[in-house]
Design a protein around this motif. Structure first.
Motif, PDB file in Angstrom:
ATOM      1  N   ALA A  10     -26.722  38.112 -29.419  1.00 53.61           N
ATOM      2  CA  ALA A  10     -26.532  36.665 -29.564  1.00 53.61           C
ATOM      3  C   ALA A  10     -25.492  36.397 -30.644  1.00 53.61           C
ATOM      4  CB  ALA A  10     -27.850  36.004 -29.922  1.00 53.61           C
ATOM      5  N   ARG A  11     -24.620  35.470 -30.383  1.00 59.78           N
ATOM      6  CA  ARG A  11     -23.611  35.077 -31.363  1.00 59.78           C
ATOM      7  C   ARG A  11     -24.125  33.871 -32.118  1.00 59.78           C
ATOM      8  NH1 ARG A  11     -18.293  34.313 -28.281  1.00 59.78           N
ATOM      9  NH2 ARG A  11     -17.735  33.414 -30.273  1.00 59.78           N
ATOM     10  N   ARG A  12     -23.885  33.857 -33.363  1.00 65.04           N
ATOM     11  CA  ARG A  12     -24.372  32.773 -34.218  1.00 65.04           C
ATOM     12  C   ARG A  12     -23.772  31.438 -33.766  1.00 65.04           C
ATOM     13  NH1 ARG A  12     -24.751  33.530 -40.430  1.00 65.04           N
ATOM     14  NH2 ARG A  12     -26.544  32.194 -40.684  1.00 65.04           N
ATOM     15  N   GLY A  13     -24.632  30.467 -33.537  1.00 67.13           N
ATOM     16  CA  GLY A  13     -24.185  29.140 -33.164  1.00 67.13           C
ATOM     17  C   GLY A  13     -24.058  28.905 -31.665  1.00 67.13           C
ATOM     18  N   TRP A  14     -24.332  29.919 -30.859  1.00 66.13           N
ATOM     19  CA  TRP A  14     -24.224  29.792 -29.399  1.00 66.13           C
ATOM     20  C   TRP A  14     -25.572  30.065 -28.764  1.00 66.13           C
ATOM     21  CZ3 TRP A  14     -19.824  28.269 -26.860  1.00 66.13           C
ATOM     22  CH2 TRP A  14     -18.667  28.204 -27.633  1.00 66.13           C
ATOM     23  N   GLN A  15     -25.774  29.513 -27.569  1.00 63.25           N
ATOM     24  CA  GLN A  15     -27.024  29.738 -26.849  1.00 63.25           C
ATOM     25  C   GLN A  15     -26.767  29.778 -25.349  1.00 63.25           C
ATOM     26  OE1 GLN A  15     -29.620  26.493 -27.730  1.00 63.25           O
ATOM     27  NE2 GLN A  15     -28.183  24.937 -27.063  1.00 63.25           N
ATOM     28  N   HIS A  16     -27.657  30.463 -24.644  1.00 64.12           N
ATOM     29  CA  HIS A  16     -27.645  30.483 -23.189  1.00 64.12           C
ATOM     30  C   HIS A  16     -28.717  29.517 -22.714  1.00 64.12           C
ATOM     31  CE1 HIS A  16     -25.696  34.414 -23.908  1.00 64.12           C
ATOM     32  NE2 HIS A  16     -24.978  34.013 -22.880  1.00 64.12           N
ATOM     33  N   LEU A  17     -28.352  28.676 -21.744  1.00 67.08           N
ATOM     34  CA  LEU A  17     -29.283  27.678 -21.215  1.00 67.08           C
ATOM     35  C   LEU A  17     -29.343  27.785 -19.700  1.00 67.08           C
ATOM     36  CD1 LEU A  17     -27.811  24.709 -23.250  1.00 67.08           C
ATOM     37  CD2 LEU A  17     -29.912  25.908 -23.775  1.00 67.08           C
ATOM     38  N   LEU A  18     -30.412  27.306 -19.140  1.00 68.03           N
ATOM     39  CA  LEU A  18     -30.548  27.189 -17.691  1.00 68.03           C
ATOM     40  C   LEU A  18     -30.663  25.711 -17.373  1.00 68.03           C
ATOM     41  CD1 LEU A  18     -30.854  28.595 -14.957  1.00 68.03           C
ATOM     42  CD2 LEU A  18     -33.321  28.546 -15.333  1.00 68.03           C
ATOM     43  N   LEU A  19     -29.723  25.200 -16.613  1.00 66.06           N
ATOM     44  CA  LEU A  19     -29.709  23.795 -16.224  1.00 66.06           C
ATOM     45  C   LEU A  19     -30.109  23.708 -14.757  1.00 66.06           C
ATOM     46  CD1 LEU A  19     -28.867  20.858 -16.995  1.00 66.06           C
ATOM     47  CD2 LEU A  19     -26.598  21.421 -16.112  1.00 66.06           C
ATOM     48  N   ALA A  20     -31.092  22.886 -14.458  1.00 67.63           N
ATOM     49  CA  ALA A  20     -31.550  22.697 -13.078  1.00 67.63           C
ATOM     50  C   ALA A  20     -31.215  21.275 -12.639  1.00 67.63           C
ATOM     51  CB  ALA A  20     -33.047  22.929 -12.970  1.00 67.63           C
ATOM     52  N   ARG A  21     -30.718  21.153 -11.400  1.00 66.52           N
ATOM     53  CA  ARG A  21     -30.377  19.852 -10.831  1.00 66.52           C
ATOM     54  C   ARG A  21     -31.141  19.684  -9.530  1.00 66.52           C
ATOM     55  NH1 ARG A  21     -27.474  18.049  -6.699  1.00 66.52           N
ATOM     56  NH2 ARG A  21     -26.762  20.139  -6.249  1.00 66.52           N
ATOM     57  N   ARG A  22     -31.758  18.524  -9.365  1.00 66.19           N
ATOM     58  CA  ARG A  22     -32.500  18.221  -8.147  1.00 66.19           C
ATOM     59  C   ARG A  22     -31.697  17.228  -7.319  1.00 66.19           C
ATOM     60  NH1 ARG A  22     -38.616  17.049  -8.701  1.00 66.19           N
ATOM     61  NH2 ARG A  22     -38.388  19.231  -9.123  1.00 66.19           N
ATOM     62  N   SER A  23     -31.635  17.448  -6.031  1.00 65.06           N
ATOM     63  CA  SER A  23     -30.918  16.559  -5.123  1.00 65.06           C
ATOM     64  C   SER A  23     -31.665  15.238  -4.990  1.00 65.06           C
ATOM     65  CB  SER A  23     -30.775  17.211  -3.748  1.00 65.06           C
ATOM     66  OG  SER A  23     -30.239  16.302  -2.817  1.00 65.06           O
ATOM     67  N   ILE A  24     -30.927  14.145  -4.985  1.00 65.72           N
ATOM     68  CA  ILE A  24     -31.541  12.830  -4.811  1.00 65.72           C
ATOM     69  C   ILE A  24     -32.026  12.651  -3.373  1.00 65.72           C
ATOM     70  CG2 ILE A  24     -31.087  10.341  -4.831  1.00 65.72           C
ATOM     71  CD1 ILE A  24     -29.141  10.865  -7.144  1.00 65.72           C
ATOM     72  N   SER A  25     -31.212  13.106  -2.417  1.00 63.58           N
ATOM     73  CA  SER A  25     -31.576  12.925  -1.014  1.00 63.58           C
ATOM     74  C   SER A  25     -32.682  13.876  -0.562  1.00 63.58           C
ATOM     75  CB  SER A  25     -30.350  13.091  -0.120  1.00 63.58           C
ATOM     76  OG  SER A  25     -29.802  14.380  -0.278  1.00 63.58           O
ATOM     77  N   ASP A  26     -32.744  15.077  -1.152  1.00 62.10           N
ATOM     78  CA  ASP A  26     -33.765  16.057  -0.791  1.00 62.10           C
ATOM     79  C   ASP A  26     -34.350  16.649  -2.071  1.00 62.10           C
ATOM     80  OD1 ASP A  26     -35.396  17.968   0.309  1.00 62.10           O
ATOM     81  OD2 ASP A  26     -33.758  19.240   1.037  1.00 62.10           O
TER      82      ASP A  26
END
Length: 120
Positions: A10-26
């Motif tokens: 890990a580098r100081r000041g950085w992070q790994h994230l998981l972003l999830a997006r849900r479809s509006i239509s489905d």
């Protein structure tokens, strides 16, 4: 959601994230994005950057269909390199030309029909 990365320490000041997006239509349709961002980056900024992905993908799809970006046979490095370098240049030219033409058609007055009256 933050998770540890196998990419290295890990580098100081950085992070790994998981972003999830849900479809509006489905609502059952989910899309996931692996994000590498500075700690404290606003969620709105991460979402805006993730949303830019579709514009880039659209450009690649248009370049594939209009300029033949996906039509090549790799036999030697040099011809492949020429093809991959020329296609984006051709796509950029076509995009700029189409944008300028659309602006000329939208504008009212002599500039739309007489290009010789405009300064160079």
């Amino acid at each position: 959601m933050v998770w540890p990365s196998d990419a290295g320490p890990a580098r100081r000041g950085w992070q790994h994230l998981l972003l999830a997006r849900r479809s509006i239509s489905d609502p059952s349709d989910l899309a996931y994005f692996a994000v590498h961002a500075r700690e404290g980056t606003a969620l709105s900024a991460i979402v805006n950057v993730a949303g830019m992905r579709w514009g880039v993908e659209d450009c690649f799809e248009t370049a594939k269909s209009d300029c033949g970006l996906g039509h090549y046979e790799v036999r030697h490095w040099e011809p492949w390199h020429r093809h991959i370098a020329l296609d984006p240049a051709a796509f950029a030219f076509l995009s700029i030309t189409a944008t300028r033409t659309a602006r000329l058609k939208r504008s009212d007055g002599p500039a739309a029909t007489d290009l010789s009256s405009q300064p160079p």
